[in-house]
Design an enzyme around this catalytic site. Structure first.
Site, PDB file in Angstrom:
ATOM      1  CB  SER A   1      -0.966  -0.008   1.184  1.00 18.37           C
ATOM      2  OG  SER A   1      -1.889   1.048   1.101  1.00 18.37           O
TER       3      SER A   1
ATOM      4  CG  ASP B   1      -1.314   4.451  -2.288  1.00 18.85           C
ATOM      5  OD1 ASP B   1      -1.839   4.487  -3.419  1.00 18.85           O
ATOM      6  OD2 ASP B   1      -1.719   3.716  -1.367  1.00 18.85           O
TER       7      ASP B   1
ATOM      8  CG  ASP C   1      -2.175  -0.022  -3.049  1.00 20.25           C
ATOM      9  OD1 ASP C   1      -2.075   1.193  -2.825  1.00 20.25           O
ATOM     10  OD2 ASP C   1      -2.864  -0.790  -2.343  1.00 20.25           O
TER      11      ASP C   1
ATOM     12  CG  ASP D   1      -5.393   2.073  -2.690  1.00 22.58           C
ATOM     13  OD1 ASP D   1      -4.438   2.822  -2.375  1.00 22.58           O
ATOM     14  OD2 ASP D   1      -5.791   1.145  -1.967  1.00 22.58           O
TER      15      ASP D   1
END
Length: 350
Positions: A6, A144, A146, A148
């Site tokens: 993440s 970020d 990933d 999202d």
């Protein structure tokens, strides 16, 4: 299945599983999968799943996103700087934000397996701010690891976080009669300024517990189509089933193109109240602090002094032996002092 850290360093890589339709698993489903992974059960050959390769997945996905927005090649091109955080956005962002539609420049888009989120991306925007100012760009977009989450940088080098992006998109959607049921969902950690901005726009504001999954649950319950967190995790249900930084970025660019306003002008719809967040280490017994009189009295006294110009939120961490204290108010120094006062009461009585 997504392997992701993440917004954290690569050492925190873990497995994120989505179910059919792009939705996250429930707590119960996660626990069942965890138990099977950690258990001793052997899976027979005939029960094994299959892996299918989609060779043009990135192209298909970029087309899926761009077909939702009426950007034209002949439009005056916005000057954009993108920080891909050396992560998932590194390749797909070149397809979505292509130079036929935008005057584009990329930074931190060369992942090597260990440099993801390393002083870059949505958690570390200093590099992006500097490039936006140097290149006189209209906007900077920071994803970020990933991809999202989205944090934006305005033309003056100032950070525009999720709450203000949500307010900007909600205002535009309402003006275009696209805000179904006239509801926006955020979390209890959202800045008090978001609630006041939505109130001024006559938009119903609902709050969920912290976490994008909780936001989605409240959206589904209430019939809202727009929700998110200040971290930059946004959900636009009429376009997608889950948070997507690329989609959020395109939504924000759509507002800029549609209104002709600068990002700083659009962001002025919301006044950001000073917010102080502190953590107090407590024992694992997690006593009910609302029943400990000195703590309860201190919280009540601070809330009384803030009145409707601020708020106090005290809650246990879901993963660590910490009591989190958040105070918002109109004055930064006063807000800091109030937060310290509550933390001291907790330290002395737990």
């Amino acid at each position: 299945i997504v392997i992701s850290a993440s917004h954290n360093p690569y050492e925190d890589n873990g497995i994120k599983i989505f179910r059919h339709g792009g939705l996250k698993l429930s707590d119960e489903q996660e626990e069942k999968i965890e138990a099977r992974i950690l258990g001793d059960e052997n899976v027979s050959q005939e029960k094994l799943g299959k892996i299918s390769m989609i060779s043009d997945g990135l192209k298909l996905y970029s087309m899926f996103l761009l077909e939702k927005f009426p950007f034209k090649k002949l439009d005056p091109r916005l000057k954009i700087i993108i920080d891909a955080s050396n992560g998932a956005a590194s390749i797909i962002s070149h397809l979505v934000f292509n130079d036929q539609l935008f005057d584009i420049q990329f930074i931190h888009d060369k992942p090597d397996g260990t440099n993801i989120n390393d002083n870059c991306g949505s958690q570390h925007t200093d590099d992006l701010k500097a490039v936006v100012l140097k290149e006189k760009a209209d906007i900077g977009l920071a994803f970020d690891g990933d991809a999202d989450r989205l944090i934006a940088i305005d033309e003056n080098g100032r950070e525009i976080t999720g709450d203000r992006i949500l307010a900007i998109c909600a205002k535009y959607a309402k003006e275009k009669n696209r805000l179904k049921n006239n509801i926006v969902v955020s979390t209890t950690m959202s800045n008090i300024g978001l609630g006041k901005a939505l109130e001024s726009l006559n938009i119903m504001h609902l709050k969920s517990d912290v976490g994008d999954r909780k936001v989605l649950e409240e959206m589904n319950r209430s019939g809202a189509i727009m929700g998110g967190e200040d971290s930059g995790h946004m959900i636009f249900l009429e376009d997608h089933t889950t948070g997507d930084g690329m989609l959020t970025a395109l939504k924000l660019l759509e507002v800029m193109k549609g209104t002709g306003e600068t990002l700083s002008s659009l962001a002025s719809i919301m006044v950001v109240y000073p917010q102080v967040l502190m953590n107090v280490v407590v024992n694992a017994s997690r006593p009910d602090f609302t029943k400990i009189l000195p703590i309860a009295q201190t919280i009540a006294r601070v809330e009384g002094q803030l009145s409707d110009k601020g708020r106090v939120l005290v809650r246990y961490s879901g993963t660590q032996p910490l009591l989190r204290v958040m105070v918002e108010g109109p004055d930064k120094d006063q807000t800091q002092a109030f937060c310290e006062e509550i933390c001291n009461a907790i330290k002395e009585n737990i």
